[in-house]
Scaffold this motif. Sequence first.
Motif, PDB file in Angstrom:
ATOM      1  N   VAL A 104       0.831  -1.216   0.163  1.00 14.85           N
ATOM      2  CA  VAL A 104       0.118   0.094   0.012  1.00 14.85           C
ATOM      3  C   VAL A 104       0.830   1.275   0.091  1.00 14.85           C
ATOM      4  N   GLY A 105       2.451   1.071   0.180  1.00 17.69           N
ATOM      5  CA  GLY A 105       3.118   2.281   0.105  1.00 17.69           C
ATOM      6  C   GLY A 105       3.064   2.908   1.324  1.00 17.69           C
ATOM      7  N   LYS A 106       2.712   2.561   2.418  1.00 16.20           N
ATOM      8  CA  LYS A 106       2.867   3.356   3.658  1.00 16.20           C
ATOM      9  C   LYS A 106       3.379   2.689   4.878  1.00 16.20           C
ATOM     10  N   PRO A 107       4.118   3.450   5.668  1.00 19.65           N
ATOM     11  CA  PRO A 107       4.672   2.870   6.797  1.00 19.65           C
ATOM     12  C   PRO A 107       3.624   2.613   7.985  1.00 19.65           C
ATOM     13  N   TRP A 108       4.018   1.376   8.994  1.00 19.69           N
ATOM     14  CA  TRP A 108       2.862   1.198   9.944  1.00 19.69           C
ATOM     15  C   TRP A 108       2.486   2.289  10.870  1.00 19.69           C
ATOM     16  N   HIS A 109       3.077   3.120  11.056  1.00 16.41           N
ATOM     17  CA  HIS A 109       3.041   3.936  11.968  1.00 16.41           C
ATOM     18  C   HIS A 109       1.829   5.044  11.362  1.00 16.41           C
ATOM     19  N   LYS A 110       1.727   5.168  10.006  1.00 12.92           N
ATOM     20  CA  LYS A 110       0.755   5.851   9.494  1.00 12.92           C
ATOM     21  C   LYS A 110      -0.509   5.297   9.117  1.00 12.92           C
ATOM     22  N   LEU A 111      -0.350   4.170   8.971  1.00  7.38           N
ATOM     23  CA  LEU A 111      -1.311   3.067   8.796  1.00  7.38           C
ATOM     24  C   LEU A 111      -2.352   3.105  10.145  1.00  7.38           C
ATOM     25  N   TRP A 112      -1.571   2.990  11.224  1.00  6.76           N
ATOM     26  CA  TRP A 112      -2.372   2.854  12.384  1.00  6.76           C
ATOM     27  C   TRP A 112      -2.644   4.581  12.857  1.00  6.76           C
ATOM     28  N   GLY A 113      -2.143   5.459  12.122  1.00  8.60           N
ATOM     29  CA  GLY A 113      -2.836   6.847  12.510  1.00  8.60           C
ATOM     30  C   GLY A 113      -2.031   7.557  13.582  1.00  8.60           C
ATOM     31  N   LEU A 114      -0.457   7.075  13.811  1.00  8.37           N
ATOM     32  CA  LEU A 114       0.025   7.426  14.875  1.00  8.37           C
ATOM     33  C   LEU A 114       0.967   8.718  14.652  1.00  8.37           C
ATOM     34  N   ASN A 115       1.401   9.726  15.453  1.00 12.70           N
ATOM     35  CA  ASN A 115       2.050  10.787  15.123  1.00 12.70           C
ATOM     36  C   ASN A 115       3.568  10.544  15.442  1.00 12.70           C
ATOM     37  N   PRO A 116       4.410  10.405  14.618  1.00 19.44           N
ATOM     38  CA  PRO A 116       5.842  10.023  14.869  1.00 19.44           C
ATOM     39  C   PRO A 116       6.702  11.113  15.757  1.00 19.44           C
ATOM     40  N   SER A 117       5.894  12.229  15.880  1.00 19.45           N
ATOM     41  CA  SER A 117       6.727  13.181  16.714  1.00 19.45           C
ATOM     42  C   SER A 117       6.512  12.663  18.218  1.00 19.45           C
ATOM     43  N   ARG A 118       5.400  11.876  18.549  1.00 17.09           N
ATOM     44  CA  ARG A 118       5.220  11.401  19.849  1.00 17.09           C
ATOM     45  C   ARG A 118       6.144  10.396  20.187  1.00 17.09           C
TER      46      ARG A 118
ATOM     47  N   ILE B 177      13.671   8.513  19.135  1.00 13.10           N
ATOM     48  CA  ILE B 177      13.361   7.444  18.034  1.00 13.10           C
ATOM     49  C   ILE B 177      12.878   8.124  16.712  1.00 13.10           C
ATOM     50  N   THR B 178      13.479   8.207  15.690  1.00 12.34           N
ATOM     51  CA  THR B 178      13.149   8.867  14.558  1.00 12.34           C
ATOM     52  C   THR B 178      12.452   7.861  13.238  1.00 12.34           C
ATOM     53  N   LEU B 179      11.101   8.116  13.365  1.00  8.74           N
ATOM     54  CA  LEU B 179      10.528   6.915  12.308  1.00  8.74           C
ATOM     55  C   LEU B 179      10.703   7.548  10.666  1.00  8.74           C
ATOM     56  N   ASN B 180      11.100   6.702   9.851  1.00  9.39           N
ATOM     57  CA  ASN B 180      11.181   7.290   8.386  1.00  9.39           C
ATOM     58  C   ASN B 180       9.738   6.934   7.525  1.00  9.39           C
ATOM     59  N   ASP B 181       9.827   7.410   6.531  1.00  7.57           N
ATOM     60  CA  ASP B 181       8.750   7.345   5.774  1.00  7.57           C
ATOM     61  C   ASP B 181       8.781   5.920   4.692  1.00  7.57           C
ATOM     62  N   ASN B 182       9.849   5.066   4.999  1.00  9.17           N
ATOM     63  CA  ASN B 182       9.781   3.789   4.209  1.00  9.17           C
ATOM     64  C   ASN B 182       8.597   3.218   4.445  1.00  9.17           C
ATOM     65  N   PRO B 183       8.058   2.406   3.486  1.00  8.93           N
ATOM     66  CA  PRO B 183       6.784   1.659   3.587  1.00  8.93           C
ATOM     67  C   PRO B 183       7.047   0.415   4.438  1.00  8.93           C
ATOM     68  N   GLY B 184       6.009   0.012   4.944  1.00 17.16           N
ATOM     69  CA  GLY B 184       6.027  -1.173   5.743  1.00 17.16           C
ATOM     70  C   GLY B 184       6.693  -1.026   7.148  1.00 17.16           C
ATOM     71  N   ILE B 185       7.559  -1.615   7.606  1.00 16.57           N
ATOM     72  CA  ILE B 185       8.272  -1.351   8.834  1.00 16.57           C
ATOM     73  C   ILE B 185       9.579  -0.545   8.740  1.00 16.57           C
ATOM     74  N   GLY B 186       9.840  -0.129   7.696  1.00 16.50           N
ATOM     75  CA  GLY B 186      10.872   1.045   7.536  1.00 16.50           C
ATOM     76  C   GLY B 186      12.203   0.514   7.435  1.00 16.50           C
ATOM     77  N   ALA B 187      12.463  -0.892   7.146  1.00 11.67           N
ATOM     78  CA  ALA B 187      13.686  -1.329   7.198  1.00 11.67           C
ATOM     79  C   ALA B 187      14.248  -1.769   5.543  1.00 11.67           C
ATOM     80  N   VAL B 188      15.228  -1.756   5.448  1.00 11.42           N
ATOM     81  CA  VAL B 188      16.115  -1.853   4.123  1.00 11.42           C
ATOM     82  C   VAL B 188      17.338  -2.777   4.450  1.00 11.42           C
ATOM     83  N   GLN B 189      17.400  -3.575   3.565  1.00  8.23           N
ATOM     84  CA  GLN B 189      18.694  -4.474   3.554  1.00  8.23           C
ATOM     85  C   GLN B 189      19.847  -4.033   3.359  1.00  8.23           C
ATOM     86  N   LYS B 190      20.956  -4.164   4.166  1.00  8.84           N
ATOM     87  CA  LYS B 190      22.289  -3.594   3.708  1.00  8.84           C
ATOM     88  C   LYS B 190      22.854  -4.634   2.687  1.00  8.84           C
TER      89      LYS B 190
END
Length: 384
Positions: free
Chosen positions: A149-163, A365-378
């Motif tokens: 869906v192209g969204k991180p989960w904190h946005k899907l849950w409607g959470l404010n990352p600044s909190r 803790i600084t949440l990024n806007d990467n979709p899903g859980i926000g993790a990328v493989q090294k």
Amino acid sequence: MNKRQFIKYGGLVVGTLMAGPTGALANEIGSTPSLKRKKAKMVLRFKPYELQLKHVFTISSNSRTTTPVVLTEIEYDGVRGYGEASMPPYLGESHETVLGFLSRVNLSQFSDPFLMEDILTYVDNLMPGNHAAKASVDIALHDLIGKLVGKPWHKLWGLNPSRAPDTSFTIGIDTPDIVKQKVQEAAPYKVLKVKLGIGDDRIMINTIRSVSDKPVCVDVNQGWKDRNYALEMAHWLKEKNVLLIEQPMPKSQIDDLAWLTMNSPLPVIADEAVQTAEDLVSVKGVYSGINIKLMKCGGLKPAIEMVHVAKAMGFRIMIGCMTETSCAISAASQLSPLADWADLDGNLLITNDCYHGTTIHDGKITLNDNPGIGAVQKIKIFQD
């Protein structure tokens, strides 16, 4: 707890466990009907991995230099979601048990990854326990859906990352010289988490206070056995700018823990005493708050259910972790805006993290806007 209280809080548990997707998530799923019509199958891949710790990690019950994990991946229509199981000694899981459990998981029977309830119920019913193994599927499925869906989960849950709160940085039990070195390594972080429960705990705290005045959370890992000593320590720690005490006594000493919580000047937080939502009723009135970890409860879905039930019951919330890569840490961090405290530093304690993900800026803790859980493989973990 009397019968009326049990019915009341038991009803909260049941009601939350039966709840459907949040409005934000339901809207996102509803706006992607083309995904539901695909006939692709989900493919689960997994492999063992060994995390190497920067320092010997000592708590009241054991010491170790490595932590076994299993890395997972769910692929659907060319999109891949990442997951992880971490198995510290006290969970009772291992490479062998997790690999054995995952070998029984057949996701190819599902053609719609958005049927999360059906999929995770199927996984949960395969065998009792095995929460870290189940978490590795749950996390990968959440990552997959978020990417679809192209969204991180904190946005899907409607959470404010600044909190999202600051994370603590963990300092294991060690010699004074090594403890001072660890405090120096923790310079970027605003809160320290200090392991206690072996020998003279005052030496650990005084050593830290000789080089830092940062706020401290202490984690005793069930190391204290006498409630009077625990209360004496609570008052002493309060004067040393300590914020809370995590699992001060064995979880079986329920009456002593309830007495300590009633009399302590500091919040008393349950860790080993609480694994899943079903444990919450039994610890009401025993602790001030609970530490929720994905590896204990089985993943993001049961974790957010626990958060809402625990808040309804009056508990304060810590989001914690095991020694993990940035995959599982990034997953847990999606929940962090709901927490009073966070201890999401497991990836900071290792030398061979194979993911990028959630970062810490000025201790926060600084949440990024990467979709899903926000993790990328090294590095590429699974071959095509």
